[in-house]
Scaffold this active site. Sequence first.
Site, PDB file in Angstrom:
ATOM      1  N   SER A   3       5.233   2.016 -11.853  1.00 22.86           N
ATOM      2  CA  SER A   3       3.864   1.527 -11.720  1.00 22.86           C
ATOM      3  C   SER A   3       2.987   2.705 -11.345  1.00 22.86           C
ATOM      4  CB  SER A   3       3.775   0.433 -10.659  1.00 22.86           C
ATOM      5  OG  SER A   3       3.827   0.987  -9.374  1.00 22.86           O
ATOM      6  N   PHE A   5       1.171   3.516  -8.891  1.00 24.42           N
ATOM      7  CA  PHE A   5       1.042   4.009  -7.526  1.00 24.42           C
ATOM      8  C   PHE A   5       2.200   4.888  -7.095  1.00 24.42           C
ATOM      9  CE2 PHE A   5      -1.159   0.002  -7.922  1.00 24.42           C
ATOM     10  CZ  PHE A   5      -2.435   0.522  -7.867  1.00 24.42           C
ATOM     11  N   ASP A 171      -0.319  -6.480  -5.631  1.00 21.30           N
ATOM     12  CA  ASP A 171       0.544  -6.652  -4.457  1.00 21.30           C
ATOM     13  C   ASP A 171       1.514  -5.488  -4.303  1.00 21.30           C
ATOM     14  OD1 ASP A 171       1.580  -7.818  -2.203  1.00 21.30           O
ATOM     15  OD2 ASP A 171       2.901  -9.193  -3.278  1.00 21.30           O
ATOM     16  N   GLU A 172       0.949  -4.319  -4.001  1.00 20.29           N
ATOM     17  CA  GLU A 172       1.769  -3.138  -3.730  1.00 20.29           C
ATOM     18  C   GLU A 172       1.392  -2.548  -2.369  1.00 20.29           C
ATOM     19  OE1 GLU A 172       3.103  -0.515  -7.000  1.00 20.29           O
ATOM     20  OE2 GLU A 172       1.211  -1.134  -7.936  1.00 20.29           O
ATOM     21  N   TYR A 173       2.363  -1.859  -1.767  1.00 17.91           N
ATOM     22  CA  TYR A 173       2.143  -1.099  -0.548  1.00 17.91           C
ATOM     23  C   TYR A 173       1.685  -1.923   0.646  1.00 17.91           C
ATOM     24  CZ  TYR A 173       3.002   2.827  -3.534  1.00 17.91           C
ATOM     25  OH  TYR A 173       3.598   3.692  -4.416  1.00 17.91           O
TER      26      TYR A 173
END
Length: 312
Positions: A3, A5, A171-173
């Site tokens: 992804s 990020f 919905d990351e990190y």
Amino acid sequence: MTSRFHAVQHVMLAITAVAAISFASCRKDAATPATSSTPKTETVTKAGGKSVVYVEVNSNSMLNAGKYTLTTGGQQLFDIAIIFAANINYNTTTSKAYLYNNPQVTSVLVNRATQIVPLQNKGMKVLLSILGNHQGAGFCNFTTRAKAHDFAQQLADTVAYYSLDGIDFDDEYADYGNNGLPQPNDSSFVFLLEELRTLMPAKIISFYYYGPAASRLSYGGKKAGDFVNYSWNAIYGSYSVPNVAGLTKANLGPAAVNIMSTSQSTCVNLATQTKNNGYGIYLWYNLTSTNKATLFSAVSNVLYSSAVTYTP
């Protein structure tokens, strides 16, 4: 394949160190709120679907999204431009999640007349992406509907105040578990989407199909597809249909590319699959000031039967 990020994680870690800027303070510092005179040109869906682009505003201007038009017909290449990214943070004193805009995002918002409105005047929709920020707060661990509503209200207030066209969820990190916060649960994300849709019934809600939220899309007989407008694949250089029940092919984007690293041949291949399979979204990430008309033309010739013209 990763992804986006994983390639820019150091940027997000740096953001964590910046002093918190709450939505309330952003409102106080904003010189002029959105007014009813703001132009509201509607996007005309091009035959071939919508092109969506994320702009990393920590280092790039949103205005780059408005520099590409179809040579035939003159429509904008990009239909939706996304400000990347605001954050969901956690206040350990009040025990509440809150919307955080780093200085670069804040600059885009408070200077909306020169950074956002020009894109909207060209018929583009401008969304604000919301991303986790390593503090344990995320879309998937609200423990009550009331807590989900509180955060949804902050998002809706921001959209209204700055006359944005919607919210994008990524919905990351979140680093669920930090600050003693709970792990993801099954109800939280659906509650958040439902509350936000109630607060902004005519705005866009999109979902970057990734993270714990991607496996928590239904609860109590309701599903994310009842509330979101669009969802797209999150793995650049790949073709994968987001599994969001309730969305039609026209509202799904299985193709995702990184403008600065995905090869032209892969971009064209993904566009061909998108068109042949009847899907309506093509996702681009990491738009910079570099003239990418050659790459964009290769794809737009497939999707829209037109090359692209670049205007600095």
